[in-house]
Motif scaffolding. Structure first.
Motif, mmCIF file in Angstrom:
data_model
loop_
_atom_site.group_PDB
_atom_site.id
_atom_site.type_symbol
_atom_site.label_atom_id
_atom_site.label_comp_id
_atom_site.label_asym_id
_atom_site.label_seq_id
_atom_site.Cartn_x
_atom_site.Cartn_y
_atom_site.Cartn_z
ATOM 1 N N THR A 118 0.695 -1.193 0.006
ATOM 2 C CA THR A 118 -0.129 0.185 -0.066
ATOM 3 C C THR A 118 0.893 1.250 0.062
ATOM 4 O OG1 THR A 118 0.139 -0.150 2.519
ATOM 5 C CG2 THR A 118 -1.858 -1.327 1.131
ATOM 6 N N GLU A 119 2.073 0.999 0.521
ATOM 7 C CA GLU A 119 3.011 2.276 0.362
ATOM 8 C C GLU A 119 4.384 2.007 -0.468
ATOM 9 O OE1 GLU A 119 3.865 4.785 3.880
ATOM 10 O OE2 GLU A 119 1.555 4.430 4.334
ATOM 11 N N PHE A 120 4.795 3.058 -1.222
ATOM 12 C CA PHE A 120 5.827 2.903 -1.764
ATOM 13 C C PHE A 120 7.076 2.057 -1.198
ATOM 14 C CE2 PHE A 120 9.584 4.660 -4.034
ATOM 15 C CZ PHE A 120 9.617 3.994 -5.213
ATOM 16 N N ASP A 121 7.359 0.884 -1.926
ATOM 17 C CA ASP A 121 8.414 0.301 -1.703
ATOM 18 C C ASP A 121 9.346 0.053 -3.118
ATOM 19 O OD1 ASP A 121 10.339 -1.566 -1.050
ATOM 20 O OD2 ASP A 121 9.248 -3.035 -0.162
ATOM 21 N N PRO A 122 10.470 0.781 -2.994
ATOM 22 C CA PRO A 122 11.339 0.749 -4.195
ATOM 23 C C PRO A 122 11.757 -0.774 -4.628
ATOM 24 C CG PRO A 122 12.089 2.411 -2.754
ATOM 25 C CD PRO A 122 11.027 1.572 -1.999
ATOM 26 N N SER A 123 11.883 -1.663 -3.900
ATOM 27 C CA SER A 123 12.169 -2.860 -4.156
ATOM 28 C C SER A 123 11.185 -3.692 -4.853
ATOM 29 C CB SER A 123 12.676 -3.689 -2.738
ATOM 30 O OG SER A 123 11.437 -4.169 -2.162
ATOM 31 N N THR A 124 9.867 -3.184 -4.863
ATOM 32 C CA THR A 124 8.887 -3.925 -5.668
ATOM 33 C C THR A 124 8.426 -3.425 -7.211
ATOM 34 O OG1 THR A 124 7.031 -2.662 -4.985
ATOM 35 C CG2 THR A 124 7.727 -4.379 -3.447
ATOM 36 N N LEU A 125 9.243 -2.306 -7.442
ATOM 37 C CA LEU A 125 8.669 -1.680 -8.723
ATOM 38 C C LEU A 125 10.214 -1.149 -9.596
ATOM 39 C CD1 LEU A 125 6.705 0.011 -10.196
ATOM 40 C CD2 LEU A 125 7.132 1.963 -9.040
ATOM 41 N N TYR A 126 10.089 -1.704 -10.630
ATOM 42 C CA TYR A 126 11.345 -1.294 -11.567
ATOM 43 C C TYR A 126 10.691 -0.598 -12.686
ATOM 44 C CZ TYR A 126 14.450 -2.079 -15.628
ATOM 45 O OH TYR A 126 15.339 -1.903 -16.735
ATOM 46 N N VAL A 127 11.167 0.570 -12.862
ATOM 47 C CA VAL A 127 10.939 1.636 -13.954
ATOM 48 C C VAL A 127 12.033 1.795 -14.949
ATOM 49 C CG1 VAL A 127 10.017 3.913 -14.281
ATOM 50 C CG2 VAL A 127 9.513 2.651 -12.218
ATOM 51 N N ARG A 128 11.578 1.780 -16.139
ATOM 52 C CA ARG A 128 12.647 2.110 -17.531
ATOM 53 C C ARG A 128 12.098 2.921 -18.215
ATOM 54 N NH1 ARG A 128 15.140 1.363 -22.021
ATOM 55 N NH2 ARG A 128 15.850 -0.651 -22.808
ATOM 56 N N SER A 129 12.758 3.651 -18.798
ATOM 57 C CA SER A 129 12.170 4.669 -19.956
ATOM 58 C C SER A 129 13.362 4.933 -21.069
ATOM 59 C CB SER A 129 11.893 6.162 -18.973
ATOM 60 O OG SER A 129 11.543 7.022 -20.100
ATOM 61 N N THR A 130 12.823 5.198 -22.099
ATOM 62 C CA THR A 130 13.715 5.769 -23.254
ATOM 63 C C THR A 130 14.229 7.086 -22.886
ATOM 64 O OG1 THR A 130 11.671 6.701 -24.536
ATOM 65 C CG2 THR A 130 12.372 4.588 -24.849
ATOM 66 N N ASP A 131 15.318 7.451 -23.548
ATOM 67 C CA ASP A 131 15.993 8.843 -22.987
ATOM 68 C C ASP A 131 15.150 9.912 -23.756
ATOM 69 O OD1 ASP A 131 17.835 10.335 -22.077
ATOM 70 O OD2 ASP A 131 19.348 9.610 -23.482
ATOM 71 N N PHE A 132 13.843 10.135 -23.275
ATOM 72 C CA PHE A 132 13.152 11.344 -23.686
ATOM 73 C C PHE A 132 12.488 11.925 -22.653
ATOM 74 C CE2 PHE A 132 13.730 9.101 -27.930
ATOM 75 C CZ PHE A 132 13.862 10.050 -28.650
ATOM 76 N N TRP A 133 12.391 13.229 -22.332
ATOM 77 C CA TRP A 133 11.739 13.857 -21.345
ATOM 78 C C TRP A 133 10.302 13.443 -21.136
ATOM 79 C CZ3 TRP A 133 11.083 19.974 -21.026
ATOM 80 C CH2 TRP A 133 10.889 20.225 -19.462
#
Length: 399
Positions: A118-133
């Protein structure tokens, strides 16, 4: 069909960025205003934290902003619009699209399935983006909706986003580093079906180009104005010669037809996707294989493998993935389009995959699997057709 008692094991989500400004400005934009002052697309853990005066890390809650000062400070202002948006930037509408999508995901994966904390835990979420704003802001906005601003005492959790430089990225077809993919794309676009689309729309598209000063990318220039119900582009000095709604619709329809031919229907499409999407297909499979190995039905793994993986890209990410999966709906992907891959573990220990396209179970042209409940073996077998053994060698092989 879904088996009662199954446990959600892993989720991979691919999004297209939200609504954005045109990727470039033309002289006809000089009297148009694009404002991004209310964007508010910042990393959520840095926006609403409340810490006491005595806390020594108070300054870590500062938010960095950059200011667009166009058009007043440049002698070339006539070639850009007014306002605070730069070309290709996510708009406040685009940010809201992804915050809304994030709130929907919260209802599904936090409130309903209890899959994420229910509260943000960085170990449970992976985020990847292309190199665009715009793609990075879209990912931040989605997570803002998934995890509402939180009051944090002490050191706030770190929101981490991976970005691969565009020159070597593989979330879109890398034509520059894969000559064979470039050759295959040229062959597809030179084919009879693709050329027929051009021929059938040639008269109107030529008129659109004439009105816009022969600007090359009609979709990226016409669509943002259409979405925001702005005044139409008109030829300079000829207020009566403007782009009509019919012309705008034609540009979108033409792009949808081209998308389906390029990514699914041309004889070369399978090979093109193998070279263009092979590395990403491998990553999707590897993610699920790793999740299967490290998770049991009775207890989620305590390892640091994130349960939810978010990839933020472009129409050139979503379109090829739709083609690879042989989706029946291969129109040009609109802003904030999304694909969700879910891995489930049945009580028997068997693994199944579900795939959603913009909130609905994906339907396929060849019915290679029921994507409401597809055995992982069938899913992997289909994906492996697009995974080269040696991508660099296959990219250099003469077509």
């Amino acid at each position: 069909m879904f088996v009662n008692g199954s446990v959600l094991t892993s989720v991979q989500m691919f999004i297209r960025h939200g609504d954005r400004t045109p990727t470039s400005a033309i002289e006809a934009d000089a009297n148009v205003t694009w404002d991004c002052d209310g964007l508010g697309s910042y990393i959520y853990t840095s926006v609403e934290n409340r810490v006491g005066q005595e806390n020594s890390i108070k300054l870590q809650n500062a938010v960095a902003r950059q200011t667009i000062v166009s058009p007043g400070k440049s002698p070339f202002s006539r070639y850009n619009w007014k306002g605070s948006c730069s070309p290709g930037q996510l708009t406040p509408l685009g940010a809201q699209q992804h915050r809304t999508l994030g709130s929907i995901l919260r209802e599904i994966y936090i409130n309903r399935w209890k899959f994420l904390p229910t509260e943000f835990d960085p170990s449970t979420l992976y985020v990847r983006s292309t190199d665009f704003w715009r793609t990075q802001q879209s990912a931040e906005s989605l997570v803002t909706g998934l995890y509402l601003p939180q009051v944090t005492e002490g050191r706030p959790p770190i929101f981490h986003m991976e970005v691969v430089p565009s020159s070597v990225d593989y979330m879109t077809v890398n034509r520059n580093l894969c000559p064979k993919a470039r050759d295959l794309e040229s062959a597809i676009k030179g084919g009879a079906n693709y050329q027929r689309v051009h021929s059938n729309s040639n008269t109107l598209t030529r008129e659109v180009r004439d009105i816009m000063g022969r600007h090359s990318n009609l979709l990226d220039t016409v669509l943002p104005r259409l979405c925001h119900k702005m005044e139409p582009y008109c030829e300079e000095g000829k207020s009566g010669r403007c782009i009509t709604p019919a012309m705008s619709d034609l540009v979108v329809t033409k792009s949808s037809l081209e998308t389906s031919i390029l990514y699914r229907d041309a004889p070369q499409s399978r090979q093109y996707l193998r070279l263009g999407m092979g590395p990403l297909a491998k990553e999707i499979v590897d993610n699920f294989v790793t999740a299967s190995q490290r998770t049991t039905l009775s207890r989620r793994s305590s390892s640091n493998v994130p349960q939810f993986k978010l990839y933020s890209g472009h129409d050139g990410t979503i379109g090829p993935l739709l083609g690879l999966l042989e989706s029946t709906d291969l129109r040009w992907p609109p802003y904030a389009s999304n694909l969700i891959f879910e891995l489930w573990t049945a009580p028997s220990g068997e693994r199944f995959v579900r795939i959603f396209q913009n909130g609905n179970i994906m339907q396929t042209t060849t019915k290679w699997c029921n994507l409401e409940w597809c055995p992982i073996s069938q899913f992997v077998a289909n994906m492996e057709k697009y995974i080269p053994q040696d991508i660099l060698d296959e990219c250099e092989t003469e077509y």
